[in-house]
Design a protein around this motif. Structure first.
Motif, mmCIF file in Angstrom:
data_model
loop_
_atom_site.group_PDB
_atom_site.id
_atom_site.type_symbol
_atom_site.label_atom_id
_atom_site.label_comp_id
_atom_site.label_asym_id
_atom_site.label_seq_id
_atom_site.Cartn_x
_atom_site.Cartn_y
_atom_site.Cartn_z
ATOM 1 N N PRO A 42 8.813 -5.337 -8.206
ATOM 2 C CA PRO A 42 9.122 -4.946 -9.585
ATOM 3 C C PRO A 42 7.968 -4.258 -10.316
ATOM 4 C CG PRO A 42 10.072 -7.080 -9.153
ATOM 5 C CD PRO A 42 9.218 -6.726 -7.948
ATOM 6 N N SER A 43 6.738 -4.511 -9.898
ATOM 7 C CA SER A 43 5.581 -3.868 -10.544
ATOM 8 C C SER A 43 5.524 -2.373 -10.273
ATOM 9 C CB SER A 43 4.284 -4.505 -10.056
ATOM 10 O OG SER A 43 4.071 -4.175 -8.679
ATOM 11 N N GLY A 44 6.223 -1.929 -9.216
ATOM 12 C CA GLY A 44 6.206 -0.519 -8.847
ATOM 13 C C GLY A 44 5.137 -0.165 -7.834
ATOM 14 N N ALA A 45 4.286 -1.117 -7.482
ATOM 15 C CA ALA A 45 3.250 -0.863 -6.479
ATOM 16 C C ALA A 45 3.901 -0.665 -5.113
ATOM 17 C CB ALA A 45 2.276 -2.034 -6.425
ATOM 18 N N ARG A 46 3.256 0.125 -4.265
ATOM 19 C CA ARG A 46 3.754 0.328 -2.902
ATOM 20 C C ARG A 46 2.969 -0.592 -1.980
ATOM 21 N NH1 ARG A 46 2.766 2.884 1.880
ATOM 22 N NH2 ARG A 46 4.508 3.990 2.841
ATOM 23 N N MET A 47 3.687 -1.467 -1.275
ATOM 24 C CA MET A 47 3.045 -2.415 -0.358
ATOM 25 C C MET A 47 3.525 -2.130 1.061
ATOM 26 S SD MET A 47 3.470 -5.911 -2.600
ATOM 27 C CE MET A 47 2.474 -6.928 -1.508
ATOM 28 N N ASP A 48 2.585 -1.815 1.948
ATOM 29 C CA ASP A 48 2.955 -1.614 3.342
ATOM 30 C C ASP A 48 2.942 -2.958 4.064
ATOM 31 O OD1 ASP A 48 0.238 -2.178 3.738
ATOM 32 O OD2 ASP A 48 -0.264 -0.134 4.378
ATOM 33 N N ASN A 49 3.223 -2.943 5.342
ATOM 34 C CA ASN A 49 3.292 -4.174 6.129
ATOM 35 C C ASN A 49 1.996 -4.972 6.007
ATOM 36 O OD1 ASN A 49 2.807 -5.825 8.665
ATOM 37 N ND2 ASN A 49 4.963 -5.303 8.923
ATOM 38 N N GLN A 50 0.866 -4.301 6.076
ATOM 39 C CA GLN A 50 -0.427 -4.979 6.001
ATOM 40 C C GLN A 50 -0.621 -5.672 4.649
ATOM 41 O OE1 GLN A 50 -3.733 -2.402 6.844
ATOM 42 N NE2 GLN A 50 -5.220 -4.062 6.756
ATOM 43 N N ALA A 51 -0.234 -5.024 3.563
ATOM 44 C CA ALA A 51 -0.369 -5.614 2.230
ATOM 45 C C ALA A 51 0.568 -6.811 2.050
ATOM 46 C CB ALA A 51 -0.099 -4.563 1.159
ATOM 47 N N VAL A 52 1.789 -6.693 2.548
ATOM 48 C CA VAL A 52 2.743 -7.809 2.455
ATOM 49 C C VAL A 52 2.240 -8.987 3.289
ATOM 50 C CG1 VAL A 52 5.105 -8.555 2.955
ATOM 51 C CG2 VAL A 52 4.701 -6.309 1.929
#
Length: 125
Positions: A42-52
């Motif tokens: 919901p924040s709009g940030a883009r999270m890739d597999n590594q970030a998740v």
């Protein structure tokens, strides 16, 4: 029940157990996601597999008492090796107002295993 809808429900049970009680493991949870997985929270940030993965690694029991309810699930499209599912996710934490979001998930079938390819969440206003 459709297997992609069942995957949404099953994954959120695991997430609830991990974040709410520290049950399970972040590694097992991350096996559900494609190496190419991208999430837009919901924040709009883009999270890739590594970030998740980094988020889940540090999030064991970080939300004590968390309850997640999946509602209004619909299969938007399905093809021979994937699907798109839309659902409403409602999170409850003791002493806090409920948090609701609409989510759209894209899945890929890889060697008979369903993997999450993309997830876009929008907070319900």
């Amino acid at each position: 029940m459709n297997r992609y809808i069942q995957e949404v429900i099953d994954a959120h049970v695991i997430i609830e157990n991990w974040l709410g009680r520290g049950e399970g493991s972040a590694s097992a949870l991350m096996q559900r996601f494609s190496a190419d997985f991208v999430m837009i929270p919901p924040s709009g940030a883009r999270m890739d597999n590594q970030a998740v993965s980094a988020f889940f690694q540090g999030a064991s029991a970080c939300r004590p008492g968390l309850k997640i309810v999946i509602d209004n699930v619909s299969l938007l499209a399905e093809w021979h090796d994937g699907a798109v599912v839309m659902y409403k996710e409602i999170q409850y934490l003791p002493g806090k107002p409920e948090s609701a979001r609409w989510s759209t998930a894209v899945f890929r079938l890889q060697q008979d295993k369903i993997v999450w390819l993309h997830l876009h969440e929008t907070a319900q206003g």
